[in-house]
Every structure is written in structure tokens, then in C-alpha cells.
Write a protein that holds these residues in place. Structure first.
Motif, short mmCIF file in Angstrom:
data_model
loop_
_atom_site.label_atom_id
_atom_site.label_comp_id
_atom_site.label_asym_id
_atom_site.label_seq_id
_atom_site.Cartn_x
_atom_site.Cartn_y
_atom_site.Cartn_z
N PHE A 347 0.82 -1.22 0.00
CA PHE A 347 0.00 0.00 0.00
C PHE A 347 0.86 1.27 0.00
O PHE A 347 0.35 2.36 0.25
N VAL A 348 2.13 1.14 -0.29
CA VAL A 348 3.00 2.32 -0.37
C VAL A 348 2.65 3.09 -1.65
O VAL A 348 2.51 2.50 -2.72
N PRO A 349 2.45 4.42 -1.54
CA PRO A 349 2.10 5.22 -2.72
C PRO A 349 3.12 5.05 -3.84
O PRO A 349 4.31 4.86 -3.58
N SER A 350 2.64 5.08 -5.08
CA SER A 350 3.50 4.86 -6.23
C SER A 350 3.24 5.94 -7.29
O SER A 350 2.78 5.65 -8.39
N PRO A 351 3.56 7.19 -6.96
CA PRO A 351 3.38 8.25 -7.96
C PRO A 351 4.45 8.12 -9.04
O PRO A 351 5.35 7.30 -8.91
N GLY A 352 4.34 8.93 -10.08
CA GLY A 352 5.35 8.91 -11.13
C GLY A 352 4.74 9.01 -12.51
O GLY A 352 3.55 9.31 -12.65
N GLN A 353 5.56 8.73 -13.51
CA GLN A 353 5.10 8.85 -14.88
C GLN A 353 4.51 7.52 -15.36
O GLN A 353 5.14 6.48 -15.27
N ILE A 354 3.28 7.60 -15.85
CA ILE A 354 2.65 6.41 -16.42
C ILE A 354 3.19 6.24 -17.84
O ILE A 354 3.22 7.19 -18.61
N GLN A 355 3.65 5.00 -18.16
CA GLN A 355 4.20 4.78 -19.49
C GLN A 355 3.12 4.33 -20.47
O GLN A 355 2.85 4.98 -21.44
N ALA A 356 2.49 3.21 -20.14
CA ALA A 356 1.42 2.72 -21.01
C ALA A 356 0.11 2.78 -20.23
O ALA A 356 0.09 2.55 -19.03
N PHE A 357 -0.96 3.11 -20.91
CA PHE A 357 -2.26 3.20 -20.25
C PHE A 357 -3.34 2.79 -21.23
O PHE A 357 -3.48 3.39 -22.30
#
Ligand code: MV4
Length: 451
Positions: A347-357
């Protein structure tokens, strides 16, 4: 009708309000923080205003900046979304003073419901079942001990200014009451600036069931049925559904009419949600009322066909509700999974850049999201990136659709809660509708290894 609405929010809910405005032919103003410059809510609004640095306190919570943006752009109303300033009686008052319509209940109702002890008394007076507990704030250990002895242990101490699970303490024996009272009071004072606490009988492993209402400015109030939100972890809901698998039609009608009477009694206007706990023997107890649009409003929309956001806007503009209670039919079953940018096990937050969506469509699937390939999930705000909602003729079909929708959702570059959602959907208790707020205890993270 309004000509221009300023949306004082970000993420998927800001986009959701844009959808409603576009369908109603209303121009939109997005406000954004420096972290959200390239967000979809900014791209799809007609106008946009930067209101400050990334931190919420400097931007989305900044009342003067938001009011200035509304004045400069000539917006005639503000939609606050959820979170941030959505339950700020202060913002609602400032809007009134500036002749800008706040799309939500009156400041008086927001203030009443914001004080959970006052709300409890108001609901009791209106004939709504509440949990046995103290009549007002507890101001001494002696008083607390007496109330708790009469109730029987366990009891729960709650902050009057709390809500949503903040500032609560369970007490299982008289020896623990004094220190729990002192800690709860001190924490409430520090967190909310008000130290008042009250005591209720504690219900073990209840269901969380809430009723959606709409009230116009001409005295009409309707309910849109209930949602069950028992699948949550640390007061963050993970899955919601409508209707609740635990209610009979008769219970639904009774709960609905009780809530409509209560909303009328406090002259409730706009959208609101009345939260209840259901104990294992099927009794309902009011716990609190939320004076805002909720994250999970979509499941209600899927089974009623009512667009809750459009109704909020029409109500704020002074229009009458266009339907009566008897016009509302509940059809089929809807489920929502809240997809968070976080590790599914820790459950640790995982922000950042999404590569594929990539998100699926197909029969009975609705996705509300601000995410897209190459977008950035900033670390400053809550981690909700998408709401996957499915509808089916019955609960089983809604679950089957949810499973295939999540299995075919692609998010690369960050971690998401999707694997956890798939595990829950495969749980025999979930499939059977055996839900409670203790459901997620079985998915506790393993304690950290020491060797
Ligand atoms: C309770 C309760 C048991 N007994 N009150 C948590 C959120 C806030 N809205 C009220 N909450 C609770 N109040 C009494 N008297 C258990 C909870 C509770 C809970 C409620 C709804 C959804 C999830 C929850 C998880 C833990 C505790």
C-alpha cells in the motif's frame, strides 16, 4: 442556468464536472496547481487559472486564490468536487458574500453536519436511529465512565469535528477509558482545533451502508437508494456497490424514507450522503452525513440513470427536481473499484510517470479517470487514478464484467491496486456478498522481517 462554472478541484472529479457542464452547455474554468499544468481537466476546460504551488494548502485549499479566479473569469458558480474545500462552510459563506453560487448545501447545513455530535442530535430529533451514546460532548472522565458503564463495553470515542474515521478510539474496558479520553481530546484539538469528543456503543464488524439524497430549493427531497462501502482499508474505500447485497426491498424503502424525512427536517439542499452502520442482526444506525458529491456516486448513477452532478448544478441554479421518488427505478447492480497508484501488497504510494495506459470498454463498463499514457501522477495528492465501474443485470454479471475489465486494464510505469482488487473479487466471501468493515483484515500486510 449558469453560464460559467469554476471547478475547484483536480483529477478525475474535475473532469467529471467538466462532462456535466459540457452536456448542459455551461462554460468551465479549471483551476490548477503548478503540479497539474498538463492535466486533462485543464486541457478540457474552456479556461484555466493557475492558483499556486503544488501543495494542496497552497492551491486547491486556497480560498482567496479560488475566489479571485472566479471573479477574474466571471464564473457564476463554483463546484468544489470532493475532498479539498468541498465541505468548507467557510467557502460556501464567502461564495454567498461574493454572489457566486456554491454548488452544495447551505453553509448552515455544512456546519451542522461537520459537527458529528450536533449532527447526531439533529438526526435523533428527526427520528433517525442513532447508536446509543452520549447526548453531547464528554467533558470529564467521571461522565465518560458513567456513559460507558451504561452502554456496556466496548465503546468508541469520536471527535466531534472528526469524521471519515479520523480521531476515533475504541475502548474495551473501564481501565482504558481515562487515558483514551485524554488522548482523543488532545488529538482532536491538535488536528481540528476543537477538542470535543463523544462516546458511542462500539459495533464490531458492521457493514457500511450509505444513502444518496438530492434536495432542491423548493422543498423536494428524494433518495437514490443505498451504496454498500464495507470493503475499505484504513478508512479508504476500495470497492463500493449498489444496491447493497444485504438489504431487502422493504429495508431499502424504509431506510430511504427515513433519510428523506431527516433531510427535510434539516432543510437539506443539493446532493448529500447519509452514512449508516448495519450491525450483524440487520439494525441500522446513523453515523454521519457527507455534504458533498462522493467518489462513489457513479454506482448510483449506473443503477438509477440519474446524473448526480447535473442534478447538483440544476439544483444550485434554482431549478426544481424533474422527478419524484416514484419515478426512480433501481435497475441491475453496479460495482466500483478505486484504482490507486500504490503497491498492491504494501500500500506504499506509487506516484510517477505512467508509461502505457489502456482501459477496456464493452458492455456495462464505465471508467472515470484523468490518467493517460505519458501522464504524471503527482505525489502531493490522494493516489486515486481511475474508477472502474461496471453494471450488470445482477451482481454476478457486474462482478464478471469487473473481472474482465480489470484483467484488460494496462497501466505501466507505476504500481496500482489492480492485483489486490482481483484478489478481492475472487474471494468466496466477496462473491457471496458476506461483507463487513473487517473484510480487509485478512489482507493485512505481513509484518516486516527482522532477520
Ligand atoms: C463506528 C464503528 C463501530 N461502532 N462507530 C469509521 C468511519 C467513521 N465514519 C465511523 N467509523 C466507524 N464508526 C461505532 N459506534 C466502526 C467504524 C468503522 C468503519 C465505519 C465505516 C466504514 C469502515 C469502518 C472501518 C472501521 C471502523
Amino acid at each position: 442556468m449558469f453560464k460559467k462554472i469554476l471547478i475547484a478541484n483536480r483529477g478525475e472529479i474535475a473532469l467529471r464536472v467538466v462532462y456535466a457542464c459540457r452536456e448542459l452547455g455551461i462554460r468551465t474554468v479549471a483551476v490548477y496547481s503548478e503540479a497539474d499544468e498538463n492535466s486533462l481537466h485543464v486541457r478540457f476546460a474552456d479556461e484555466d487559472v493557475c492558483i499556486g504551488p503544488a501543495r494542496g494548502a497552497d492551491s486547491y485549499l486556497n480560498v482567496p486564490a479560488i475566489i479571485s479566479a472566479a471573479e477574474i473569469t466571471g464564473a457564476d458558480a463554483i463546484h468544489p468536487g470532493y475532498g479539498f474545500l468541498s465541505e468548507s462552510a467557510y467557502l460556501a459563506e464567502v461564495c454567498e458574500a461574493c454572489h457566486i453560487k456554491f454548488i452544495g448545501p447551505s453553509p448552515g447545513v455544512i456546519r451542522l453536519m461537520g459537527d458529528k455530535a450536533r449532527a447526531r442530535r439533529a438526526m435523533k430529533k428527526a427520528g433517525v436511529p442513532i447508536l446509543p451514546g452520549s447526548d453531547g460532548p464528554i467533558d470529564s472522565e467521571e461522565r465518560g465512565l458513567k456513559v460507558a458503564r451504561d452502554l456496556g463495553y466496548p465503546v468508541i470515542i469520536k471527535a466531534a469535528a472528526g469524521g471519515g474515521g479520523r480521531g476515533m478510539r475504541i475502548v474495551r474496558s473501564p481501565g482504558d477509558l481515562g487515558s483514551a479520553l485524554r488522548t482523543a481530546t488532545r488529538e482532536a484539538q491538535a488536528a481540528f482545533g476543537v477538542g470535543d469528543v463523544y462516546i458511542e456503543k462500539y459495533i464490531e464488524a458492521p457493514r457500511h451502508i450509505e444513502v444518496q439524497v438530492l434536495g432542491d430549493h423548493h422543498g423536494a427531497v428524494v433518495h437514490l437508494g443505498e451504496r454498500e462501502c464495507s470493503i475499505q482499508r484504513r478508512h479508504q474505500k476500495l470497492i463500493e456497490e449498489a444496491p447493497s447485497p444485504a438489504l431487502t426491498d422493504r429495508q431499502r424503502r424504509k431506510l430511504g424514507s427515513t433519510v428523506v424525512d431527516a433531510a427535510r427536517a434539516v432543510q437539506y439542499t443539493n446532493a448529500g450522503t447519509f452514512e449508516f452502520l448495519m450491525d450483524p442482526s440487520g439494525h441500522f444506525y446513523f453515523i454521519e452525513a457527507n455534504t458533498r458529491l462522493q467518489v462513489e456516486h457513479g454506482v448510483t448513477e449506473l443503477i438509477t440513470g440519474v446524473d448526480v452532478v447535473k442534478e447538483q448544478i440544476r439544483i444550485a441554479a434554482g431549478e426544481r427536481l424533474s422527478f419524484k421518488q416514484s419515478d426512480i427505478a433501481f435497475t441491475g447492480h453496479a460495482i466500483e473499484c478505486r484504482i490507486n497508484a500504490e503497491h498492491p501488497e504494501t500500500f506504499v504510494p506509487s506516484p510517477g510517470q505512467i508509461q502505457a495506459f489502456s482501459v477496456p470498454g464493452g458492455p456495462g463498463v464505465r471508467i472515470d479517470t484523468f490518467a493517460h499514457a505519458d501522464c504524471v501522477v503527482p505525489p502531493y495528492y490522494d493516489s486515486l487514478i481511475a474508477k472502474v465501474m461496471t453494471w450488470g443485470r445482477d451482481r454476478q454479471e457486474a462482478i464478471a464484467r469487473m473481472r474482465r475489465a480489470l484483467e484488460m486494464t494496462v497501466v505501466e510505469g507505476i504500481h496500482t491496486s489492480i492485483p489486490l482488487h482481483l484478489k478481492i473479487l475472487a474471494d468466496p466471501d466477496f462473491e457471496a456478498g458476506r461483507l463487513s468493515t473487517a473484510f480487509m483484515d485478512r489482507y493485512q500486510t505481513a509484518p516486516p522481517r527482522t532477520s
